[in-house]
Enzyme design. Structure first.
Site, PDB file in Angstrom:
ATOM      1  N   GLU A  18       0.834  -1.207   0.000  1.00  0.00           N
ATOM      2  CA  GLU A  18       0.000   0.000   0.000  1.00  0.00           C
ATOM      3  C   GLU A  18       0.872   1.262   0.000  1.00  0.00           C
ATOM      4  OE1 GLU A  18      -2.741   1.418  -0.289  1.00  0.00           O
ATOM      5  OE2 GLU A  18      -4.393   0.011   0.063  1.00  0.00           O
ATOM      6  N   ASN A 113      -5.573   4.398   7.828  1.00  0.00           N
ATOM      7  CA  ASN A 113      -5.470   3.746   6.530  1.00  0.00           C
ATOM      8  C   ASN A 113      -4.742   4.689   5.575  1.00  0.00           C
ATOM      9  OD1 ASN A 113      -6.025   1.343   5.013  1.00  0.00           O
ATOM     10  ND2 ASN A 113      -7.550   2.492   3.852  1.00  0.00           N
ATOM     11  N   ASN A 165     -10.039   5.883   1.865  1.00  0.00           N
ATOM     12  CA  ASN A 165      -9.024   5.554   0.866  1.00  0.00           C
ATOM     13  C   ASN A 165      -8.833   6.716  -0.090  1.00  0.00           C
ATOM     14  OD1 ASN A 165      -7.339   3.232   0.750  1.00  0.00           O
ATOM     15  ND2 ASN A 165      -9.146   1.914   0.680  1.00  0.00           N
ATOM     16  N   ASP A 218      -9.889   1.795  -4.558  1.00  0.00           N
ATOM     17  CA  ASP A 218      -8.927   1.797  -3.449  1.00  0.00           C
ATOM     18  C   ASP A 218      -8.076   3.071  -3.536  1.00  0.00           C
ATOM     19  OD1 ASP A 218      -7.030   1.071  -1.441  1.00  0.00           O
ATOM     20  OD2 ASP A 218      -7.355  -1.043  -1.842  1.00  0.00           O
TER      21      ASP A 218
END
Length: 324
Positions: A18, A113, A165, A218
């Site tokens: 990520e 996140n 996201n 995403d």
């Protein structure tokens, strides 16, 4: 239409890669190895690969993002569980290294996140709910999008999010683009650049209506023409969205089902770097696709991006937090 080339980088496949971030001075791709609680840095020209293991005393289960500090790029802000923490990582460190982290901010949400800095260098960091052993969500609409300002003031801007996201800002600095993954939607807000505020949330694109029912938006970035490039988890692809027309204008297949995030890099920012993961794939699916969880470079797209913005912190206040 130009013809693109998708190349898998010679780096380890991950359960969940990520947060790619290009470091121009190093010509290196910086990204996170979520479940291994590690940062990775791949030097494109030399092939060197650095791995930094994060030691927070075992508090967090995941690392979610990494962004260098503008005035001291060896300092990195990382999302580590419920904490925004700082580490120092140098090219002179060993290729495999472990470092203790220093917490500078926490949230009561389950964990941080995706995150990115706005054009002024303020850090916008979202949160998400907890997952079970299979990677399935246990809570919905309990997370947020926060802003961490130059002066290290932490404020909440969007609530009742499930998985915060993809973040991007338009080049005229008037629009903020944002993704809540399970909502299967890309949103846009009015963005006030000087004040660093967002307002008036609307839907830009719904995945269901766009024929993308089997996948989830995403990570996201923007190109010089103002089009959005979005990683499609479960879709084996990156899509390009024209925000003016509110439609998908291009799809690029990636040889990994669960595509997680994207960023522009390379010497002229014409390479799109793509992270992915093997999360939620069966052992059989992973065995039949050795590229699953890989990190990729897409060239020949006929467009490019701009340099990323690093975190522009008040260094006196940041140093006080680090020594406190």
């Amino acid at each position: 239409m130009t013809s693109e080339t998708v190349e898998k980088l010679p780096v380890p496949c991950m359960k969940l890669g990520e947060g790619p971030h290009w470091q121009e001075d190093l010509q290196a791709l910086l990204y996170v190895d979520v479940f291994d609680k590690a940062l990775r840095r791949h030097f494109i020209n030399t092939g060197r690969h650095q791995l930094l293991n994060l030691d927070d005393g075992g508090v967090a289960e995941v690392v979610s993002m990494v962004i260098p500090v503008h005035d001291d790029p060896e300092l990195m802000v990382v999302g580590l569980g419920k904490a925004l923490s700082v580490v120092r990582w140098s090219t002179s460190d060993p290729d495999i290294h472990t470092i203790k982290t220093k917490v500078i901010q926490t949230t009561t949400d389950d964990h941080f996140n995706d995150a990115k800095c706005d054009p002024q260098g303020r850090l916008w960091a979202g949160t998400m709910g907890p997952l079970d052993e299979k990677g399935e969500l246990l809570e919905f609409n309990t997370s947020s999008l926060f802003k961490y300002d130059h002066d290290l003031v932490f404020t909440s801007w969007v609530q009742k999010v499930t998985i915060s996201n993809g973040l991007a800002w338009s080049h005229d600095r008037k629009t903020f683009y944002y993704i809540d993954t399970p909502a299967k939607s890309i949103y846009y807000f009015d963005y006030a650049d000087a004040a660093g505020t967002i307002s008036n949330q609307r839907v830009l694109l719904e995945y269901e209506a766009a024929g993308l029912q089997d996948q989830f938006p995403d990570g996201m970035t923007i190109d010089v023409e103002g089009n959005l490039w979005v990683a499609c988890f479960g879709g084996s692809q990156v899509i390009c969205v024209d925000p003016k027309a509110r439609k998908v204008i291009r799809k690029v297949t990636v040889p990994s089902k669960n595509v997680t995030s994207v960023c522009w890099g390379g010497k002229d920012y014409s390479t799109l770097y793509v992270t992915s993961g093997t999360l939620k794939l069966s052992p059989q699916e992973i065995a039949s696709n050795p590229s699953a969880g890989g990190t990729f470079a897409i060239t020949g797209l006929g467009t490019k991006g701009n340099p990323p913005t690093n975190f522009k912190a008040n260094m006196d206040k940041l140093k006080a937090k680090l020594t406190g």
